[in-house]
Design an enzyme around this catalytic site. Structure first.
Site, PDB file in Angstrom:
ATOM      1  N   THR A   1       0.822  -1.208   0.000  1.00  0.00           N
ATOM      2  CA  THR A   1       0.000   0.000   0.000  1.00  0.00           C
ATOM      3  C   THR A   1       0.857   1.259   0.000  1.00  0.00           C
ATOM      4  OG1 THR A   1      -1.586   1.258   1.346  1.00  0.00           O
ATOM      5  CG2 THR A   1      -0.092  -0.181   2.523  1.00  0.00           C
ATOM      6  N   ASP A   2       0.272   2.370  -0.483  1.00  0.00           N
ATOM      7  CA  ASP A   2       0.965   3.657  -0.414  1.00  0.00           C
ATOM      8  C   ASP A   2       1.022   4.204   1.006  1.00  0.00           C
ATOM      9  OD1 ASP A   2      -1.733   4.302  -0.147  1.00  0.00           O
ATOM     10  OD2 ASP A   2      -1.756   5.765  -1.767  1.00  0.00           O
ATOM     11  N   GLU A   3       0.232   3.638   1.918  1.00  0.00           N
ATOM     12  CA  GLU A   3       0.179   4.175   3.275  1.00  0.00           C
ATOM     13  C   GLU A   3       1.489   3.978   4.044  1.00  0.00           C
ATOM     14  OE1 GLU A   3      -3.427   3.757   5.523  1.00  0.00           O
ATOM     15  OE2 GLU A   3      -4.532   3.131   3.733  1.00  0.00           O
TER      16      GLU A   3
ATOM     17  N   TYR B   1      -1.938  -0.312  11.026  1.00  0.00           N
ATOM     18  CA  TYR B   1      -2.058  -0.978   9.722  1.00  0.00           C
ATOM     19  C   TYR B   1      -0.861  -0.681   8.836  1.00  0.00           C
ATOM     20  CZ  TYR B   1      -3.242  -1.376   4.792  1.00  0.00           C
ATOM     21  OH  TYR B   1      -3.193  -1.642   3.450  1.00  0.00           O
TER      22      TYR B   1
ATOM     23  N   LYS C   1       2.185  -3.180   7.415  1.00  0.00           N
ATOM     24  CA  LYS C   1       2.488  -3.374   5.995  1.00  0.00           C
ATOM     25  C   LYS C   1       3.920  -2.956   5.683  1.00  0.00           C
ATOM     26  CE  LYS C   1       0.339  -4.613   3.045  1.00  0.00           C
ATOM     27  NZ  LYS C   1       0.204  -5.996   2.484  1.00  0.00           N
TER      28      LYS C   1
END
Length: 355
Positions: free
Chosen positions: A132-134, A158, A162
């Protein structure tokens, strides 16, 4: 055969459907079937000899080892993850268990299997990790979009879990030579999206006459990627990506959350109008969540430059297809709206209305 972990989830199930529409290669879907894992997403594959399903936890090493020995896959596509920021704030331990420990266990099993392959098969094998970009944190209004070299700065349990899984995948390539690929994508949307996420939540709440909750002032910016475009990108990375490399996948569609909700209301006003008024009348602002990142944006030029991939959908075309899909599939909606899901909505949004 390829293995797909988390293939009963939103992106995983879309990938399997897309992949089998274009290939005769067999797919083994390994999914634990947590609350967001929905085998009904793949019901159209019932009776298809190319599709195989095993309910299993990627952290169960004995089961994963047995599956490797039995099926001898040429590639692993690792989608399996706990993936909702709000849930990670309430229950971070589940995210560490699946996203960190589960990825580690899967990597270890893969390393042992891959090490024993003949030279040719070993060279062709791939482990593709979907992230993810997060993991990159948050951007200011004038900051350049995230690139593959942006330093990691995760801000939620989260995104931290990741980020940890991304680092493990990188380490297994550099330490053991495992031919890994990592993709970091922006916000996906489209068919089969579990209705805790913004777009399906708004569509379904609107149709039910419920409030449409927006965190804070609604000015958080996200880059939106139609899920079928994401699937196309993953196929390209699997086929032609360079082992050890990371590829950012974005839709080039930056929108504020408020813009997204208002667009959904306008489409519903056109396709399924209310007896009186607009769906915009149901918008309400709720207390912002802790540590809410202000802006994400993906620079996907590496993927375009090296693998000639670009998204095929604009936000306007993709969101219209998404709304139409939810209107045309009420049975799917009914099947996922369990008592547990309704309890979650009450926990997350109940009593938080600001206006």
């Amino acid at each position: 055969m390829i293995f797909v972990t988390g293939g009963a989830g939103f992106i995983g199930s879309n990938f399997i459907l897309d992949y089998l529409a274009r290939s005769d290669e067999h797919v083994l879907n390994i999914d634990k079937l947590t609350y967001a894992g929905n085998p009904y997403n793949l019901s159209s594959l019932d009776g298809d000899a190319r599709y195989h399903f095993v309910q299993a936890d990627i952290a169960d090493r004995a089961t994963i080892d047995a599956l490797f020995e039995q099926h001898q896959p040429r590639a692993i596509l690792h989608f399996a993850a706990e993936s909702h920021v709000d849930r990670s704030i309430h229950s971070p331990g589940e995210f560490i268990q699946t996203n960190v420990n589960g990825t580690f266990t899967l990597l270890e099993a893969t390393r042992v299997y891959w090490s024993g392959l003949p030279a040719g098969a070993k060279e062709e094998f791939r482990f593709l990790h979907v992230s993810t970009d997060e993991v990159y944190g948050t951007l200011g209004p004038g900051d350049a979009p995230f690139s593959e070299t942006t330093p990691y700065a995760p801000n939620s349990p989260y995104s931290a879990s990741k980020a940890a899984s991304d680092h493990l995948v990188r380490a297994y390539h550099h330490t053991y030579g495992l031919p890994t690929l990592t993709t970091n994508c922006s916000n996906n949307y489209g068919p089969y999206h579990f209705p805790e996420k913004l777009i399906p939540l708004v569509i379904l709440n609107a149709l039910d006459g419920k409030l449409l909750p927006i965190y804070g002032d609604g000015q958080q910016v996200r880059d939106w990627l139609f899920v079928s475009d994401h699937c196309t990108a993953i196929r390209e990375v699997l086929a032609r990506g360079i082992p050890g490399e990371t590829y950012n996948v974005g839709g080039w569609n930056e929108k504020t959350n408020l813009d997204v909700v208002q667009t959904l209301c306008d489409i519903l006003d056109e396709l399924q109008p209310k007896a009186a008024g607009s769906y915009r009348d149901q918008i309400t602002f709720v207390q912002d969540r802790p540590g809410h990142d202000r802006r994400y944006a993906i620079d996907a030029r590496k993927l375009e430059r090296e693998l000639s991939w670009k998204p095929g959908e604009t936000f306007e075309t993709g969101i219209a297809k998404t709304v139409r899909w939810y209107l045309d599939n009420p049975q799917w909606v009914a099947n996922v709206r369990s008592g547990g899901y309704l309890k979650w909505l009450e926990l997350q949004y109940g009593g938080k209305e600001k206006s």
